[in-house]
Design a protein around this motif. Structure first.
Motif, PDB file in Angstrom:
ATOM      1  N   PRO A 144       0.824  -1.237   0.000  1.00 30.21           N
ATOM      2  CA  PRO A 144       0.000   0.000   0.000  1.00 30.21           C
ATOM      3  C   PRO A 144       0.845   1.269   0.000  1.00 30.21           C
ATOM      4  N   LEU A 145       1.938   1.272   0.772  1.00 31.47           N
ATOM      5  CA  LEU A 145       2.792   2.465   0.795  1.00 31.47           C
ATOM      6  C   LEU A 145       3.435   2.704  -0.569  1.00 31.47           C
ATOM      7  N   GLY A 146       3.860   1.637  -1.232  1.00 31.34           N
ATOM      8  CA  GLY A 146       4.450   1.783  -2.564  1.00 31.34           C
ATOM      9  C   GLY A 146       3.445   2.306  -3.568  1.00 31.34           C
ATOM     10  N   ILE A 147       2.191   1.842  -3.468  1.00 32.38           N
ATOM     11  CA  ILE A 147       1.149   2.348  -4.382  1.00 32.38           C
ATOM     12  C   ILE A 147       0.911   3.838  -4.158  1.00 32.38           C
ATOM     13  N   LEU A 148       0.862   4.243  -2.884  1.00 35.82           N
ATOM     14  CA  LEU A 148       0.686   5.670  -2.592  1.00 35.82           C
ATOM     15  C   LEU A 148       1.856   6.488  -3.129  1.00 35.82           C
ATOM     16  N   CYS A 149       3.073   5.988  -2.946  1.00 36.61           N
ATOM     17  CA  CYS A 149       4.251   6.719  -3.437  1.00 36.61           C
ATOM     18  C   CYS A 149       4.241   6.814  -4.960  1.00 36.61           C
ATOM     19  N   GLY A 150       3.760   5.758  -5.622  1.00 32.93           N
ATOM     20  CA  GLY A 150       3.718   5.781  -7.086  1.00 32.93           C
ATOM     21  C   GLY A 150       2.607   6.656  -7.626  1.00 32.93           C
ATOM     22  N   ALA A 151       1.542   6.793  -6.850  1.00 33.71           N
ATOM     23  CA  ALA A 151       0.385   7.563  -7.334  1.00 33.71           C
ATOM     24  C   ALA A 151       0.470   9.040  -6.977  1.00 33.71           C
ATOM     25  N   PHE A 152       1.020   9.358  -5.816  1.00 34.02           N
ATOM     26  CA  PHE A 152       1.048  10.751  -5.339  1.00 34.02           C
ATOM     27  C   PHE A 152       2.495  11.202  -5.135  1.00 34.02           C
ATOM     28  N   VAL A 153       2.852  12.281  -5.789  1.00 31.96           N
ATOM     29  CA  VAL A 153       4.212  12.802  -5.671  1.00 31.96           C
ATOM     30  C   VAL A 153       4.511  13.248  -4.248  1.00 31.96           C
ATOM     31  N   SER A 154       3.494  13.806  -3.578  1.00 32.41           N
ATOM     32  CA  SER A 154       3.720  14.278  -2.212  1.00 32.41           C
ATOM     33  C   SER A 154       4.066  13.107  -1.285  1.00 32.41           C
ATOM     34  N   ALA A 155       3.357  11.970  -1.439  1.00 35.98           N
ATOM     35  CA  ALA A 155       3.668  10.793  -0.623  1.00 35.98           C
ATOM     36  C   ALA A 155       5.066  10.268  -0.943  1.00 35.98           C
ATOM     37  N   SER A 156       5.429  10.352  -2.215  1.00 34.75           N
ATOM     38  CA  SER A 156       6.770   9.887  -2.612  1.00 34.75           C
ATOM     39  C   SER A 156       7.859  10.746  -1.986  1.00 34.75           C
ATOM     40  N   ARG A 157       7.678  12.079  -2.044  1.00 35.88           N
ATOM     41  CA  ARG A 157       8.701  12.978  -1.504  1.00 35.88           C
ATOM     42  C   ARG A 157       8.762  12.900   0.016  1.00 35.88           C
ATOM     43  N   LEU A 158       7.643  12.521   0.652  1.00 34.23           N
ATOM     44  CA  LEU A 158       7.593  12.453   2.108  1.00 34.23           C
ATOM     45  C   LEU A 158       8.277  11.198   2.648  1.00 34.23           C
ATOM     46  N   SER A 159       8.262  10.115   1.897  1.00 30.64           N
ATOM     47  CA  SER A 159       8.754   8.840   2.443  1.00 30.64           C
ATOM     48  C   SER A 159       9.961   8.268   1.698  1.00 30.64           C
ATOM     49  N   GLU A 160      10.044   8.440   0.392  1.00 34.09           N
ATOM     50  CA  GLU A 160      11.085   7.748  -0.371  1.00 34.09           C
ATOM     51  C   GLU A 160      12.511   8.186  -0.041  1.00 34.09           C
ATOM     52  N   PRO A 161      12.778   9.464   0.237  1.00 37.43           N
ATOM     53  CA  PRO A 161      14.168   9.800   0.590  1.00 37.43           C
ATOM     54  C   PRO A 161      14.674   9.018   1.797  1.00 37.43           C
ATOM     55  N   PHE A 162      13.834   8.875   2.845  1.00 35.52           N
ATOM     56  CA  PHE A 162      14.260   8.127   4.028  1.00 35.52           C
ATOM     57  C   PHE A 162      14.361   6.626   3.716  1.00 35.52           C
ATOM     58  N   ILE A 163      13.379   6.099   2.967  1.00 33.02           N
ATOM     59  CA  ILE A 163      13.412   4.673   2.607  1.00 33.02           C
ATOM     60  C   ILE A 163      14.636   4.372   1.760  1.00 33.02           C
ATOM     61  N   ASP A 164      14.938   5.282   0.842  1.00 30.15           N
ATOM     62  CA  ASP A 164      16.113   5.094  -0.011  1.00 30.15           C
ATOM     63  C   ASP A 164      17.406   5.105   0.806  1.00 30.15           C
ATOM     64  N   PHE A 165      17.393   5.844   1.895  1.00 33.82           N
ATOM     65  CA  PHE A 165      18.554   5.897   2.786  1.00 33.82           C
ATOM     66  C   PHE A 165      18.690   4.595   3.593  1.00 33.82           C
ATOM     67  N   VAL A 166      17.570   4.124   4.140  1.00 37.15           N
ATOM     68  CA  VAL A 166      17.613   2.948   5.025  1.00 37.15           C
ATOM     69  C   VAL A 166      17.904   1.676   4.237  1.00 37.15           C
ATOM     70  N   ARG A 167      17.503   1.608   2.973  1.00 34.82           N
ATOM     71  CA  ARG A 167      17.663   0.358   2.231  1.00 34.82           C
ATOM     72  C   ARG A 167      19.131  -0.001   2.017  1.00 34.82           C
ATOM     73  N   TYR A 168      20.021   0.980   2.183  1.00 42.86           N
ATOM     74  CA  TYR A 168      21.452   0.667   2.055  1.00 42.86           C
ATOM     75  C   TYR A 168      22.027   0.072   3.341  1.00 42.86           C
ATOM     76  N   MET A 169      21.249   0.142   4.417  1.00 44.37           N
ATOM     77  CA  MET A 169      21.723  -0.453   5.671  1.00 44.37           C
ATOM     78  C   MET A 169      21.486  -1.954   5.630  1.00 44.37           C
ATOM     79  N   PRO A 170      22.518  -2.752   5.812  1.00 45.10           N
ATOM     80  CA  PRO A 170      22.328  -4.206   5.716  1.00 45.10           C
ATOM     81  C   PRO A 170      21.436  -4.734   6.833  1.00 45.10           C
ATOM     82  N   ALA A 171      20.466  -5.556   6.471  1.00 45.58           N
ATOM     83  CA  ALA A 171      19.529  -6.110   7.454  1.00 45.58           C
ATOM     84  C   ALA A 171      20.235  -6.900   8.567  1.00 45.58           C
ATOM     85  N   PRO A 172      21.299  -7.663   8.272  1.00 41.58           N
ATOM     86  CA  PRO A 172      21.954  -8.411   9.366  1.00 41.58           C
ATOM     87  C   PRO A 172      22.498  -7.505  10.467  1.00 41.58           C
ATOM     88  N   ALA A 173      22.788  -6.220  10.125  1.00 41.05           N
ATOM     89  CA  ALA A 173      23.308  -5.314  11.142  1.00 41.05           C
ATOM     90  C   ALA A 173      22.289  -5.054  12.245  1.00 41.05           C
TER      91      ALA A 173
END
Length: 346
Positions: A144-173
């Motif tokens: 659902p969050l991905g659909i909102l980000c894809g449909a609304f630019v405001s939702a994308s700008r509100l969440s994707e920068p942080f998500i894009d940052f966290v995804r580089y952190m390795p899960a095992p850490a």
């Protein structure tokens, strides 16, 4: 009319050729593995001791490098004692295909070495449970969050920068942190799969939703569709087939994090079985367990692909053989309407 070439650029192959190449894709690695395992002069860097002779430290079945074995033979001959005999062999970590095939059966029928250890089917059940909950929780929030980000630019700008940052952190850490917060049982393992899958899932789903044809959205707006209708009646149906394929790919991603997750806290699942078998140097069981993971993943993906083709018929217009079979079977048992005979004209 000329027959289509095997290697034509972006040209579809016939179903027979696709099946043939699919079989070769599995047979070719098996052939290479068999050649390396059964042909002595291809590799075989060790010597397996058959008869130790009068060399005190050797035992039947022991494997040593060929150069060391030759040195021991020369030393024994120089000393006038009976030299050892042996045959070429691959290292113990590379068992032949027949040994792995046998292990695929015996792993399910052989009791664990230590009392309290799990059988292979019990380990597999725990792994499947971990994967199921991890992927379900990740998808319940991420899609659902991905659909909102894809449909609304405001939702994308509100969440994707942080998500894009966290995804580089390795899960095992996050393993030690998850154990401290959630305990040492199933919960931290599920959490690591969620962390490893969720952030990628949001970005992949958002990217897929953005690929919906803009003409569809403009046409719906022209017809008076509101914001809610645009998302639920236009964007979502148009992107559903691709979202379904995204989830198939991301499910495989979740399996890769399972190996990391299962070493956190209490060791359990298929990873624990693999580590235990490697500790006992039962590498045929290690390969068997890895192959079982591959079989489960491939079978799951094929079932999902089969279901997807039937769910999204507008994306794949190929007629369903199951549907044809059911229709023909039902039609065979239905009573046929009598044919009215027409009177001959005078």
């Amino acid at each position: 009319m000329s027959r289509p070439r095997w290697f034509a650029v972006r040209q579809e192959l016939s179903p027979t050729r696709r099946r043939l190449l699919g079989g070769v894709a599995f047979l070719l690695p098996l052939l290479l593995w068999s050649i390396v395992s059964y042909v002595p002069f291809i590799w075989h860097p060790n010597i397996k001791v058959i008869e130790p002779g009068e060399v005190s430290w050797m035992r039947p079945g022991l494997q040593i490098p060929r150069a060391d074995f030759a040195k021991e033979v020369a030393t024994a001959q120089a000393a006038g004692v009976r030299p050892p005999t042996g045959e070429r062999a691959n290292p113990i970590y590379l068992p032949p295909p027949h040994a792995v095939g046998r292990a695929l059966y015996t792993a399910f029928t052989t009791a664990p070495v230590l009392k309290g250890d799990l059988w292979l089917h019990e380990s597999l059940a725990m792994s499947l449970k971990t994967i199921f909950w991890g992927f379900l929780i990740s998808s319940a929030i991420g899609v659902p969050l991905g659909i909102l980000c894809g449909a609304f630019v405001s939702a994308s700008r509100l969440s994707e920068p942080f998500i894009d940052f966290v995804r580089y952190m390795p899960a095992p850490a996050f393993g030690a942190l998850m154990v401290a917060v959630l305990g040492i049982h199933l919960e931290p393992k599920v959490a690591i799969i969620v962390i490893g899958t969720f952030f990628q899932q949001v970005l992949v789903v958002a990217n897929t939703v953005r690929k919906v044809d803009g003409g569809l959205i403009e046409a719906a707006q022209t017809l008076g569709a509101k914001r809610r209708q645009l998302v639920l009646r236009v964007i979502l149906p148009a992107s559903l087939p691709d979202l379904y394929n995204d989830l198939r790919i991301l499910l495989g991603w979740a399996w890769t994090y399972l190996i990391v997750a299962e070493v956190v806290g209490v060791s359990s699942g298929i990873t624990f079985f693999i580590n235990q078998q490697a500790k006992y140097r039962s590498f045929d069981n290690v390969y068997a367990a890895i192959l079982i993971i591959g079989f489960i993943g491939l079978a799951t993906d094929q079932v999902l692909a089969f279901v997807g083709e039937r769910l999204f018929t507008w994306k794949n217009p190929r007629s369903s053989r199951v549907r044809r079979f059911i229709s023909s079977t039902v039609a065979r048992f239905l009573p046929r309407a009598p044919i009215e005979e027409t009177a001959p004209s005078a």
